[in-house]
Each structure stands twice: as C-alpha cells, then as structure tokens.
Design a protein around this motif. Structure first.
Motif, PDB file in Angstrom:
ATOM      1  N   GLY A 192       0.486  -1.109   0.227  1.00 34.44           N
ATOM      2  CA  GLY A 192      -0.147   0.197   0.137  1.00 34.44           C
ATOM      3  C   GLY A 192       0.926   1.499  -0.056  1.00 34.44           C
ATOM      4  N   GLU A 193       1.829   0.970  -0.274  1.00 31.56           N
ATOM      5  CA  GLU A 193       3.013   2.581  -0.710  1.00 31.56           C
ATOM      6  C   GLU A 193       2.499   3.544  -1.710  1.00 31.56           C
ATOM      7  N   THR A 194       1.466   4.130  -1.655  1.00 34.41           N
ATOM      8  CA  THR A 194       1.181   5.086  -2.601  1.00 34.41           C
ATOM      9  C   THR A 194       2.510   6.387  -3.237  1.00 34.41           C
ATOM     10  N   GLN A 195       2.097   6.227  -4.718  1.00 31.77           N
ATOM     11  CA  GLN A 195       3.108   6.645  -5.169  1.00 31.77           C
ATOM     12  C   GLN A 195       2.149   8.467  -5.410  1.00 31.77           C
TER      13      GLN A 195
END
Lengths: 113, 116
Positions: free
Chosen positions: B102-105
C-alpha cells in the motif's frame, strides 16, 4: 511477455453499468497491487491497492486479487461519464534495496452517457 | 502541504542538446521515482531513489540518461545529446518509503519534453 499486461481497450460501457478492468502479472513474487486512474493530459492518481487474495471494496470500486492465477481486476459499479479515463494496473515486487513498481500500459475506459 | 512539483512543465530542445529535468518530492518522502510516458503509452520505469541512493538503474534507456538526488529531496534527471525518440512526458513520483504494502506513489504534473 510483459511483466504486467492489460487490454488496451477502449472498453466502452453505458452509464450505470459495471465496468470490469483486468490485469495479469508474471512475477509470482509480486506483493502488492495498485490501480491508478489517469485522465487525458493529467498525471496518474491512486484509486486503491490490494495485497491479500479476495475482494476489497471502496465505494463504487472493488479490487479483486487472485495470486494463484496471477490476476487482479478492478470493478467500477454504477459507471459515470466522469469515470472515463485510462486505468493503470501497477505491481510492486521486491528489488535491490526496496521495492520496484511495474506499471501496465493501461486500459482506456469510455462511459457513454 | 504541497504535492510533487516538477520543472520545467514544458521543454522544447534541439536534437543533440542536453536537458535537465527537476523533481521536488513531497516533504519527508524518502522514495522518489522517475517514469517516462510516450503519447498513448503506459508508464516506463526509469529509476528510483531510496534516500540519495539509486538501487535500481536498470530502467534508464541508455548511458545518455542519468539521475541524481541530493539531500534526500530534490532530484534531477539529465538527458545528454537528446534524440527525437526522447520526446515524452517525464513523470516523477514520491512515496513515504519503498514498501510492498500500500505504498502510494504521488505523481507530479510531469515535464513534457519535445526534441526537434
């Protein structure tokens, strides 16, 4: 074979219908999966992510993940003309020093009023 | 707070010239990514930084491309001896860290490069 594959479309659905967008990936070690929306001439923006098998719902959007089949999909319920955009599937996999994100080429969605 | 910013927004250059593209990530974001998007195409990964180091440079198309990041913040992508096939939108993104879950860019507005 591309690492992340999507049907380029365009996918055309009538307003109010369910739009189904599909994505397959090649690396079984992939750990998390993202759907981004990109309007013409704009930058991508995150819709949602998923990392466990099954469904994840957020409003009108549902992401579905099947790791055994290496398949992830995005369903858009009650499609609206404002949903017309390109939808990019992205996959995170472990890489030297961190994680690497691979994007598919995107599926163009057109919702007819 | 401010989002990811990129400059210039548009750049027209002549073949053979060098260009420098700048990305200013969201404050506190340790990971920074460069992508290239040709007209009607998907995102092509170029390079990413974790802090000031670039663990993976495999996406850089040729040795004419280089990138650096200083102070864990601003990054520059340099293209030397530009060619017409370098014409594209160059997108920068940042995330709090490089992570699998879930590491949003967050993307900047891009730099539209046209090489004549």
């Amino acid at each position: 074979q591309k690492e992340v594959e999507q049907n380029s479309g365009p996918l055309s659905v009538p307003e109010g219908a369910i739009a189904s967008l599909n994505c397959t990936y090649s690396d079984r070690g992939s750990q998390s999966f993202f759907w981004y929306r990109q309007y013409s001439g704009k930058s991508p923006e995150l819709i949602m992510f998923i990392y466990s098998n099954g469904d994840k719902e957020d409003g009108r959007f549902t992401a579905q993940l099947n790791k055994a089949s290496q398949y992830v999909s995005l369903l858009i319920r009650d499609s609206q003309p404002s949903d017309s955009a390109t939808y990019l599937c992205a996959v995170n996999k472990a890489d030297t020093g961190g994680f690497k994100t691979i994007f598919g080429a995107g599926t163009r969605l057109f919702v007819k009023a | 707070g401010a989002g990811v910013s990129q400059s210039p927004s548009n750049k027209v250059t002549e073949k053979g010239k060098d260009v420098e593209l700048r990305c200013d990530p969201i404050s506190g974001h340790t990971a920074l990514y460069w992508y290239r998007q040709s007209l009607g195409q998907g995102l092509e990964f170029l390079i990413y930084f974790q802090g000031n180091s670039a663990p993976d440079k495999s996406g850089l198309p040729s040795d004419r491309f280089s990138a650096e990041r200083t102070g864990g913040s601003v990054s520059t992508l340099t293209i030397q001896r530009t060619q017409q096939e370098d014409s594209a939108v160059y997108l920068c993104a940042s995330s709090a860290r490089t992570g699998g879950f879930g590491e949003t860019q967050y993307f900047g507005p891009g730099t539209r490069l046209l090489v004549l």
